[in-house]
Design a protein around this motif. Structure first.
Motif, PDB file in Angstrom:
ATOM      1  N   SER A 303      41.944  44.094 -13.325  1.00  0.00           N
ATOM      2  CA  SER A 303      41.950  42.652 -13.085  1.00  0.00           C
ATOM      3  C   SER A 303      43.219  42.277 -12.323  1.00  0.00           C
ATOM      4  CB  SER A 303      41.902  41.891 -14.410  1.00  0.00           C
ATOM      5  OG  SER A 303      40.716  42.188 -15.112  1.00  0.00           O
ATOM      6  N   PRO A 307      45.195  36.102 -10.931  1.00  0.00           N
ATOM      7  CA  PRO A 307      43.877  35.793 -10.359  1.00  0.00           C
ATOM      8  C   PRO A 307      43.876  34.545  -9.476  1.00  0.00           C
ATOM      9  CG  PRO A 307      43.723  36.293 -12.705  1.00  0.00           C
ATOM     10  CD  PRO A 307      45.172  36.151 -12.390  1.00  0.00           C
ATOM     11  N   PRO A 314      42.555  43.779  -5.408  1.00  0.00           N
ATOM     12  CA  PRO A 314      42.474  44.590  -6.626  1.00  0.00           C
ATOM     13  C   PRO A 314      43.382  45.808  -6.536  1.00  0.00           C
ATOM     14  CG  PRO A 314      40.573  44.998  -5.234  1.00  0.00           C
ATOM     15  CD  PRO A 314      41.335  43.879  -4.585  1.00  0.00           C
ATOM     16  N   GLU A 354      41.610  46.856 -19.643  1.00  0.00           N
ATOM     17  CA  GLU A 354      41.583  45.427 -19.965  1.00  0.00           C
ATOM     18  C   GLU A 354      42.990  44.848 -20.098  1.00  0.00           C
ATOM     19  OE1 GLU A 354      37.954  47.411 -20.690  1.00  0.00           O
ATOM     20  OE2 GLU A 354      39.895  47.800 -21.639  1.00  0.00           O
ATOM     21  N   GLU A 378      43.002  39.739 -23.298  1.00  0.00           N
ATOM     22  CA  GLU A 378      42.404  39.897 -21.974  1.00  0.00           C
ATOM     23  C   GLU A 378      42.656  38.697 -21.075  1.00  0.00           C
ATOM     24  OE1 GLU A 378      38.064  41.059 -20.002  1.00  0.00           O
ATOM     25  OE2 GLU A 378      38.413  41.218 -22.156  1.00  0.00           O
TER      26      GLU A 378
END
Length: 450
Positions: A303, A307, A314, A354, A378
């Motif tokens: 992840s 974000p 990525p 995660e 997470e």
């Protein structure tokens, strides 16, 4: 034992790397020196040249010298092997000479058709002390390859096998102390292939039987390379890498199960080794623990560190997977590879996909950093715990000595150093143990067809 789900990889990685394993890995070969007593063979070379011959050498493989030395007949004296091309119906000729006293005398000759000698391998397939000679011929403009296996008899060389092939390997698959010949064939019209296993008894190579034949994955575009190695439970296996689509590879893992040659990685429903499909921009197969057990790379995206950041790219880590002879698969180790700066790091099992997040923080062209951070949950923001710096330039020692930094690797005109957060659940000693330079055979390069 956790078994991974099927997946396909189509990625544009932030790094670039291929490698491999192969029966024929031309980039990594170091050719032996020519025999010192080649002058003793000069009169034979002159005779062949006077007869219209041109001295040549096999194109691929470990044995690519124009003059080769090998003990074929098991008498502890090395025979000499010469390769020539003539005109006529059988233009390719291989001459064998044995040493008698202080001079060489003719022992045998092989006549072959085709454009060139693809490869020559010597192996005792039945443990009788005689080296069989495996010759690959390239014919019809290089579009077709044929294999012939010869054994030495009292009256000369005898053919014990003639077949077509795309590649081959030698491995004791049934662990009976004898070397087995594994022949790979790719079928262009069917977009798949086969691995067939041949064994030689005291006098001849046995005919192929259904239990010694295993299919490769479907929808492959060609066999690229293969390597022999061990499974996690110590059983021997053949690992075959094939082109899969335009930008991916697939690895088929072939082993014996209950006396039957089996593709243990191939999904029976799809006919593809789904677990091993990966982008061609990943490392090649290797044995990370150097125990002979082959690790297969599987890239996994993390992840984004942030974000919300614009154009967040990525970051990819690699799960290295291993197979057991019953077909079970598991992750042996997780790594991150920095191909730009030529290092990689093993990651603790607790740094799960995660929880882990990564980003780059480059201070200058001579001070480049990769940040490792962990999330407690997470959805929680990541907390920085470790930064790995690549330091270059005239002042790299000074940069490595900054407060809080620990030098890890030195070489290649650079220093790799770590800076660990005060409350991080890691130590400098542990990080130093996890850090490695990239292996030479992982570097980017076009794969050579077998």
């Amino acid at each position: 034992m956790r078994r991974m789900g099927a997946w396909a990889v189509c990625v544009c990685l932030l790094f670039t790397l291929t490698g491999c394993f192969s029966l024929v890995d031309d980039e990594l070969l170091v050719l032996p020196r020519q025999p010192q007593d080649s002058v003793k063979l000069q009169r034979y070379i002159d005779e062949h040249v006077a007869s219209g011959g041109r001295q040549i050498a096999p194109l691929t493989g470990l044995n690519r010298q124009t003059i080769q030395k090998v003990d074929i007949d098991g008498d502890k004296q090395e025979e000499a092997v010469l390769f020539f091309r003539f005109s006529g119906d059988t233009p390719l000729k291989i001459f064998f000479y044995r040493i008698v006293g202080e001079e060489y005398e003719p022992l045998a000759r092989i006549d072959g058709e085709g454009d060139s000698i693809q490869s020559v391998t010597y192996a005792d397939l039945n443990n009788d002390g005689i080296q069989e000679i495996i010759v690959g011929w390239r014919v019809v403009g290089g579009a077709f390859k044929a294999m012939t296996v010869y054994t030495l008899r009292a009256d000369g060389l005898e053919i014990v096998l003639s077949t077509s092939y795309s590649g081959y390997a030698l491995h004791d698959m049934d662990e009976n102390g004898r070397t087995d010949l594994l022949v790979l064939r790719y079928h262009d019209t069917e977009k798949t292939g086969m691995v067939e296993m041949y064994q030689m008894d005291a006098s001849q190579i046995s005919e192929i039987s259904p239990q010694f034949s295993a299919p490769l994955s479907r929808n492959i575009e060609g066999v690229l390379r293969a390597r022999t190695g061990l499974l996690d439970d110590g059983r021997p296996a053949l690992y075959v890498v094939s082109q899969y689509g335009s930008d991916a590879w697939v690895t088929d893992v072939v082993a014996l199960q209950r006396r039957r040659l089996t593709n243990i990685s191939r999904d029976p429903t799809t006919g593809v080794s789904e677990e091993t499909v990966r982008s061609y921009l990943t490392p090649n197969l290797t044995s990370l623990s150097e125990d002979g057990v082959v690790d297969i790379p599987r890239p996994v995206a993390l992840s984004a560190y942030d974000p919300a950041a614009e154009n967040a790219e990525p970051v990819w880590i690699i799960w290295w997977i291993r197979y057991r002879s019953d077909g079970e698969v598991f992750t042996s180790v997780t790594t991150y590879h920095n191909y730009t700066d030529n290092w990689y790091i093993e990651l603790p099992a607790s740094w799960t996909r995660e929880r882990l997040a990564m980003t780059r923080r480059d201070i200058s062209a001579n001070e480049r950093g990769v940040v490792f951070a962990l999330r407690n949950e997470e959805t929680a923001p990541p907390v920085d715990i470790l930064t790995i710096y690549t330091l270059t330039g005239d002042n790299m020692e000074e940069l490595a000595a900054k407060p809080g930094r620990v030098a890890l690797l030195t070489g290649n005109n650079m220093i790799v150093a770590a800076e660990i957060a005060a409350d991080a659940p890691v130590s400098g000693t542990a990080v130093a143990r996890w850090m490695h330079w990239l292996q030479k055979d992982w570097m980017t390069g076009e794969l050579t067809t077998l």
